[in-house]
Motif scaffolding. Structure first.
Motif, PDB file in Angstrom:
ATOM      1  N   LEU A 265       0.814  -1.225   0.000  1.00 19.47           N
ATOM      2  CA  LEU A 265       0.000   0.000   0.000  1.00 19.47           C
ATOM      3  C   LEU A 265       0.849   1.277   0.000  1.00 19.47           C
ATOM      4  CD1 LEU A 265      -2.955  -1.032   2.364  1.00 19.47           C
ATOM      5  CD2 LEU A 265      -2.766  -1.239  -0.129  1.00 19.47           C
ATOM      6  N   PRO A 266       1.903   1.378   0.834  1.00 18.79           N
ATOM      7  CA  PRO A 266       2.716   2.596   0.779  1.00 18.79           C
ATOM      8  C   PRO A 266       3.389   2.801  -0.577  1.00 18.79           C
ATOM      9  CG  PRO A 266       3.146   1.391   2.803  1.00 18.79           C
ATOM     10  CD  PRO A 266       2.336   0.490   1.924  1.00 18.79           C
ATOM     11  N   LEU A 267       3.802   1.707  -1.209  1.00 19.69           N
ATOM     12  CA  LEU A 267       4.439   1.793  -2.522  1.00 19.69           C
ATOM     13  C   LEU A 267       3.468   2.362  -3.551  1.00 19.69           C
ATOM     14  CD1 LEU A 267       6.549   1.198  -4.699  1.00 19.69           C
ATOM     15  CD2 LEU A 267       5.843  -1.207  -4.641  1.00 19.69           C
ATOM     16  N   ILE A 268       2.245   1.874  -3.548  1.00 20.90           N
ATOM     17  CA  ILE A 268       1.251   2.355  -4.508  1.00 20.90           C
ATOM     18  C   ILE A 268       0.856   3.803  -4.221  1.00 20.90           C
ATOM     19  CG2 ILE A 268      -1.133   2.051  -5.317  1.00 20.90           C
ATOM     20  CD1 ILE A 268      -0.759  -0.971  -4.870  1.00 20.90           C
ATOM     21  N   GLU A 269       0.619   4.103  -2.943  1.00 19.64           N
ATOM     22  CA  GLU A 269       0.085   5.415  -2.583  1.00 19.64           C
ATOM     23  C   GLU A 269       1.074   6.553  -2.787  1.00 19.64           C
ATOM     24  OE1 GLU A 269      -1.352   4.404   1.319  1.00 19.64           O
ATOM     25  OE2 GLU A 269      -3.408   4.113   0.576  1.00 19.64           O
ATOM     26  N   LYS A 270       2.354   6.247  -2.808  1.00 24.05           N
ATOM     27  CA  LYS A 270       3.330   7.323  -3.024  1.00 24.05           C
ATOM     28  C   LYS A 270       3.240   7.889  -4.448  1.00 24.05           C
ATOM     29  CE  LYS A 270       7.460   4.808  -4.589  1.00 24.05           C
ATOM     30  NZ  LYS A 270       8.852   4.410  -4.289  1.00 24.05           N
ATOM     31  N   TYR A 271       2.604   7.152  -5.357  1.00 25.15           N
ATOM     32  CA  TYR A 271       2.485   7.615  -6.736  1.00 25.15           C
ATOM     33  C   TYR A 271       1.391   8.678  -6.916  1.00 25.15           C
ATOM     34  CZ  TYR A 271       5.923   4.490  -8.779  1.00 25.15           C
ATOM     35  OH  TYR A 271       7.113   3.880  -9.118  1.00 25.15           O
ATOM     36  N   LYS A 272       0.443   8.715  -5.966  1.00 25.08           N
ATOM     37  CA  LYS A 272      -0.630   9.730  -6.018  1.00 25.08           C
ATOM     38  C   LYS A 272      -1.339   9.743  -7.384  1.00 25.08           C
ATOM     39  CE  LYS A 272       1.703  12.609  -2.584  1.00 25.08           C
ATOM     40  NZ  LYS A 272       1.054  11.871  -1.495  1.00 25.08           N
ATOM     41  N   ILE A 273      -1.742   8.565  -7.826  1.00 26.14           N
ATOM     42  CA  ILE A 273      -2.439   8.438  -9.111  1.00 26.14           C
ATOM     43  C   ILE A 273      -3.892   8.035  -8.867  1.00 26.14           C
ATOM     44  CG2 ILE A 273      -0.378   7.927 -10.482  1.00 26.14           C
ATOM     45  CD1 ILE A 273      -0.944   4.957 -10.167  1.00 26.14           C
ATOM     46  N   GLU A 274      -4.710   8.152  -9.896  1.00 29.70           N
ATOM     47  CA  GLU A 274      -6.130   7.847  -9.772  1.00 29.70           C
ATOM     48  C   GLU A 274      -6.359   6.336  -9.611  1.00 29.70           C
ATOM     49  OE1 GLU A 274      -8.612  10.126  -9.555  1.00 29.70           O
ATOM     50  OE2 GLU A 274      -6.962  11.593  -9.512  1.00 29.70           O
ATOM     51  N   ILE A 275      -7.472   5.998  -8.991  1.00 32.21           N
ATOM     52  CA  ILE A 275      -7.752   4.598  -8.667  1.00 32.21           C
ATOM     53  C   ILE A 275      -7.856   3.700  -9.900  1.00 32.21           C
ATOM     54  CG2 ILE A 275      -9.565   3.091  -7.723  1.00 32.21           C
ATOM     55  CD1 ILE A 275      -9.632   5.018  -5.321  1.00 32.21           C
ATOM     56  N   PRO A 276      -8.472   4.123 -11.007  1.00 32.75           N
ATOM     57  CA  PRO A 276      -8.469   3.235 -12.185  1.00 32.75           C
ATOM     58  C   PRO A 276      -7.053   2.873 -12.645  1.00 32.75           C
ATOM     59  CG  PRO A 276     -10.097   4.952 -12.467  1.00 32.75           C
ATOM     60  CD  PRO A 276      -9.313   5.313 -11.234  1.00 32.75           C
ATOM     61  N   GLU A 277      -6.120   3.820 -12.567  1.00 35.03           N
ATOM     62  CA  GLU A 277      -4.731   3.561 -12.945  1.00 35.03           C
ATOM     63  C   GLU A 277      -4.074   2.585 -11.968  1.00 35.03           C
ATOM     64  OE1 GLU A 277      -0.649   6.096 -14.036  1.00 35.03           O
ATOM     65  OE2 GLU A 277      -2.559   7.128 -13.658  1.00 35.03           O
ATOM     66  N   ILE A 278      -4.389   2.763 -10.679  1.00 33.51           N
ATOM     67  CA  ILE A 278      -3.874   1.827  -9.661  1.00 33.51           C
ATOM     68  C   ILE A 278      -4.369   0.416  -9.953  1.00 33.51           C
ATOM     69  CG2 ILE A 278      -4.058   1.139  -7.239  1.00 33.51           C
ATOM     70  CD1 ILE A 278      -4.134   4.126  -6.520  1.00 33.51           C
ATOM     71  N   LEU A 279      -5.669   0.280 -10.163  1.00 34.34           N
ATOM     72  CA  LEU A 279      -6.267  -1.041 -10.358  1.00 34.34           C
ATOM     73  C   LEU A 279      -5.760  -1.714 -11.629  1.00 34.34           C
ATOM     74  CD1 LEU A 279      -9.934  -0.267  -9.277  1.00 34.34           C
ATOM     75  CD2 LEU A 279      -8.200  -1.496  -7.958  1.00 34.34           C
ATOM     76  N   LYS A 280      -5.642  -0.945 -12.695  1.00 39.82           N
ATOM     77  CA  LYS A 280      -5.109  -1.488 -13.954  1.00 39.82           C
ATOM     78  C   LYS A 280      -3.705  -2.039 -13.731  1.00 39.82           C
ATOM     79  CE  LYS A 280      -4.806  -1.367 -18.673  1.00 39.82           C
ATOM     80  NZ  LYS A 280      -5.855  -1.673 -19.637  1.00 39.82           N
ATOM     81  N   THR A 281      -2.860  -1.203 -13.133  1.00 42.65           N
ATOM     82  CA  THR A 281      -1.462  -1.584 -12.940  1.00 42.65           C
ATOM     83  C   THR A 281      -1.344  -2.769 -11.996  1.00 42.65           C
ATOM     84  OG1 THR A 281      -0.848   0.738 -13.272  1.00 42.65           O
ATOM     85  CG2 THR A 281       0.815  -0.705 -12.277  1.00 42.65           C
ATOM     86  N   TYR A 282      -2.127  -2.751 -10.934  1.00 40.27           N
ATOM     87  CA  TYR A 282      -2.025  -3.842  -9.969  1.00 40.27           C
ATOM     88  C   TYR A 282      -2.547  -5.152 -10.555  1.00 40.27           C
ATOM     89  CZ  TYR A 282      -1.476  -6.357  -5.725  1.00 40.27           C
ATOM     90  OH  TYR A 282      -1.031  -7.283  -4.811  1.00 40.27           O
ATOM     91  N   THR A 283      -3.603  -5.087 -11.349  1.00 44.01           N
ATOM     92  CA  THR A 283      -4.151  -6.297 -11.981  1.00 44.01           C
ATOM     93  C   THR A 283      -3.127  -6.921 -12.928  1.00 44.01           C
ATOM     94  OG1 THR A 283      -6.400  -5.423 -11.807  1.00 44.01           O
ATOM     95  CG2 THR A 283      -6.027  -7.206 -13.392  1.00 44.01           C
TER      96      THR A 283
END
Length: 375
Positions: A265-283
C-alpha cells in the motif's frame, strides 16, 4: 477352561480389535472459512467419504456477507491491544456460533460429525512465531452442541512452518487431476505436485489490495474488473511492484495483511495516481506474478477458484501471459473450495491423519493439526 475355550479367546480378541480399530468412512461436516478479503463467511455442508479415494459432495453452501460494522472490526483488529483483541475474539466466536446455528436450522442439517472452522486471521508473522485466528475458542463447541475442529495454523508455526497455505492437502486428495490449483482470494496461492511431493505457496495479494482501493470510492469490489480495465497502465509502478523482494524468495513462503500494509500500500500510494490507474497496474502485476509461477505448457491444466475468478479482466490478462489451460469450475467449487477443504482438514484431524504437509509449509514434519472441542 478347556482347550476349545482357550482357542476362542484370542479369536474373539482379534475380532474385537478389528472392530475397535476400524475407522469411520463417511462424515457429515460443516466447513467454515473467513478470508482476508473480508467478503464474508463461507459455509458448506459436505459429505466426505474415504471408501476408495477420498471423495466429497457439497450438499448446501452459503456466503454470509459481513456487515459494515464487522468489516471495520476485523480490518482494524491487528491494531488492538491484547485485552481488546481477546474481547473481540469472544464476540467473534459468539457471532460465528449464531451464523453456523442459523445455517444448520435453515438447511435442516442433522447427524453432524463436526463443524470445522478456520476462524479469521488477525495476525500472521510466522518468522516471528506468530499466527492468530480469532473465533477458535472452546465456547464455539459449547454453543453449537457439536464437536468443533479449529485453530489449524498454530501447531505448524510451532513446528517451524509458515502455518500456510493449508489448502494444498485438499488439492492433493480432492483435486489431483489438475497440474496446478490456484485460488484467487485475498491472496493468490498455488499448489502442485512436484518430484513426488506437494509444493505450494502464496504468490501475491489480489483482492486484499483491489478491494482496499475500491472501498475508498464507496464500492466493495471492482465488478468484473471494469474499473481496472478502464485505467491507464503505470509502467514505473508496475516495475516497482514486480521488483519486491518477496517474489524472489523460494518456497515455502506465505503472506499476511501485515506485508500488504508495510510493502504494497505505501508503494502504490506514493504515486498519487487515480484509482483506475492503480487497479489497472495492480491487476497486470498480479497476472504477471501468477504466470511466472506456471510452466507455460498448453497441456498443463490449471484449476482457478476464489472470488478473483469473477474478475474477467484479471483472467484475460492472465491468459495473455500464459499458454496453460485454465479451467474455471462451477460456481459452488469457485466460491466454496476453501471452506470444503477446511471441512476435510477437520475430518483428517478427527481420524488422526496428516492434514498439513511439511513440503508446503516448511515445518519440521508432516502433522495432524487443529484443536478438537467437544460440546
Amino acid at each position: 477352561m478347556d482347550a476349545k475355550d482357550s482357542l476362542l479367546i484370542p479369536i474373539f480378541q482379534l475380532i474385537l480389535s478389528i472392530f475397535t480399530n476400524m475407522k469411520k468412512m463417511e462424515y457429515r461436516v460443516i466447513g467454515v472459512m473467513s478470508g482476508t478479503s473480508l467478503d464474508g463467511l463461507d459455509l458448506v455442508f459436505a459429505e466426505i467419504n474415504f471408501n476408495d479415494e477420498v471423495d466429497f459432495s457439497i450438499v448446501n453452501s452459503e456466503t454470509i456477507p459481513y456487515s459494515a460494522e464487522w468489516r471495520q472490526k476485523l480490518s482494524s483488529a491487528i491494531n488492538l491491544d491484547p485485552a481488546a483483541l481477546h474481547q473481540l475474539d469472544v464476540e467473534y466466536t459468539s457471532y460465528l456460533s449464531n451464523v453456523i446455528s442459523q445455517f444448520i436450522q435453515k438447511n435442516d442439517i442433522d447427524l453432524l460429525d463436526a463443524v470445522c472452522s478456520h476462524g479469521h486471521t488477525v495476525k500472521h508473522r510466522p518468522k516471528d512465531g506468530i499466527t492468530l485466528q480469532i473465533g477458535n475458542l472452546p465456547q464455539l463447541g459449547k454453543a453449537l452442541g457439536i464437536p468443533v475442529v479449529c485453530d489449524f495454523r498454530v501447531q505448524d508455526v510451532e513446528l517451524g512452518g509458515q502455518g500456510a497455505p493449508l489448502v494444498p492437502i485438499g488439492d492433493k486428495l480432492l483435486f489431483n487431476q489438475y497440474k496446478y490449483c490456484i485460488n484467487l482470494g485475498g491472496f493468490a496461492n498455488i499448489s502442485q505436485e512436484k518430484d513426488s511431493q506437494r509444493i505450494a505457496y502464496d504468490i501475491c495479494p489480489v483482492n486484499t489490495v483491489s478491494n482496499y482501493f475500491m472501498q475508498k470510492i464507496g464500492e466493495e469490489y471492482d465488478e468484473n474488473g471494469k474499473l481496472a480495465r478502464s485505467g491507464e497502465l503505470n509502467e514505473e509502478l508496475l516495475e516497482e511492484l514486480n521488483s519486491l523482494k518477496f517474489y524472489r524468495k523460494k518456497p515455502p513462503k506465505s503472506l499476511g495483511v501485515e506485508w500488504v500494509n508495510s510493502d504494497i500500500l505505501p508503494l502504490i500510494e506514493k504515486y498519487k495516481i487515480e484509482i483506475p490507474e492503480i487497479l489497472k497496474t495492480y491487476t497486470v502485476h498480479v497476472a504477471i506474478q501468477i504466470a511466472k509461477s506456471l510452466d507455460d505448457d498448453p497441456s498443463s491444466d490449471v484449476l482457478l477458484t476464489g472470488g478473483g475468478v469473477f474478475n474477467t479482466y484479471l483472467i484475460e490478462e492472465l491468459k495473455l501471459r500464459s499458454s496453460c489451460n485454465f479451467i474455471i469450475p462451477d460456481n459452488q467449487v469457485i466460491d466454496f473450495k476453501e471452506a470444503l477443504i477446511f471441512a476435510l482438514l477437520g475430518v483428517l484431524k478427527l481420524r488422526g491423519e496428516i492434514n498439513v504437509l511439511s513440503s508446503v509449509t516448511g515445518a519440521k514434519i508432516d502433522h495432524s493439526s487443529g484443536r478438537i472441542y467437544e460440546p
